[in-house]
Write a protein that holds these residues in place. Structure first.
Motif, mmCIF file in Angstrom:
data_model
loop_
_atom_site.group_PDB
_atom_site.id
_atom_site.type_symbol
_atom_site.label_atom_id
_atom_site.label_comp_id
_atom_site.label_asym_id
_atom_site.label_seq_id
_atom_site.Cartn_x
_atom_site.Cartn_y
_atom_site.Cartn_z
ATOM 1 N N SER A 10 0.839 -1.192 0.000
ATOM 2 C CA SER A 10 0.000 0.000 0.000
ATOM 3 C C SER A 10 0.877 1.246 0.000
ATOM 4 O O SER A 10 2.000 1.231 0.514
ATOM 5 N N THR A 15 -0.249 -2.257 4.714
ATOM 6 C CA THR A 15 -0.763 -3.429 4.008
ATOM 7 C C THR A 15 0.193 -3.930 2.922
ATOM 8 O O THR A 15 0.726 -3.144 2.145
ATOM 9 N N CYS A 31 -5.571 0.251 -2.070
ATOM 10 C CA CYS A 31 -5.681 0.060 -0.633
ATOM 11 C C CYS A 31 -5.829 1.440 -0.023
ATOM 12 O O CYS A 31 -4.974 2.305 -0.231
ATOM 13 N N MET A 36 -1.955 0.362 -5.381
ATOM 14 C CA MET A 36 -0.890 -0.407 -4.743
ATOM 15 C C MET A 36 0.308 -0.453 -5.687
ATOM 16 O O MET A 36 0.160 -0.345 -6.898
ATOM 17 N N ASN A 57 -7.905 -4.448 6.909
ATOM 18 C CA ASN A 57 -7.889 -5.790 6.338
ATOM 19 C C ASN A 57 -7.249 -6.713 7.359
ATOM 20 O O ASN A 57 -6.692 -6.252 8.358
ATOM 21 N N THR A 80 -8.714 -0.257 3.250
ATOM 22 C CA THR A 80 -9.614 -1.252 2.671
ATOM 23 C C THR A 80 -9.113 -1.611 1.276
ATOM 24 O O THR A 80 -8.813 -0.723 0.482
ATOM 25 N N LEU A 81 -9.018 -2.910 0.975
ATOM 26 C CA LEU A 81 -8.629 -3.349 -0.367
ATOM 27 C C LEU A 81 -9.804 -3.159 -1.310
ATOM 28 O O LEU A 81 -10.936 -3.514 -0.972
#
Length: 100
Positions: A10, A15, A31, A36, A57, A80-81
């Motif tokens: 990220s 992440t 993300c 990403m 996540n 959040t993906l």
């Protein structure tokens, strides 16, 4: 298009993921609202997390997209993906058959 096994990080949180099942949709994998990047790339200094995409996540869990794309979280973060602005769904474990 990303390939299976590609590792990404990220730009706005901690992440990290591995692509388990690639699809063209993953070209817009985000993300926390930011695209990403491959692990090892420098983070964009002006990237900011989108407050509407900051639900986080879970490490060790797989996230899937409707077209079949799948990523595995190897390091959790607060972003959040998503594919664009559409959040990925947490992949549920399949129940094992009864062994009566």
């Amino acid at each position: 298009m990303l390939k299976n096994g590609t590792r990404l990080q990220s730009q706005v949180c901690d992440t990290q993921v591995i692509v388990v099942r690639a699809s063209e949709a993953l070209d817009d994998l985000r993300c926390g609202g930011a695209l990403m990047a491959p692990i090892g790339d420098d983070r964009s200094p002006d990237a900011q997390i989108d407050a509407t995409l900051a639900d986080g996540n879970i490490m060790g869990k797989r996230y899937v997209e409707d077209a079949g794309a799948e990523v595995l979280v190897t390091k959790a973060g607060v972003g959040t993906l998503s594919i664009g602005s559409t959040p990925l769904a947490l992949k549920e474990a399949k129940p094992l058959p009864a062994s009566d």
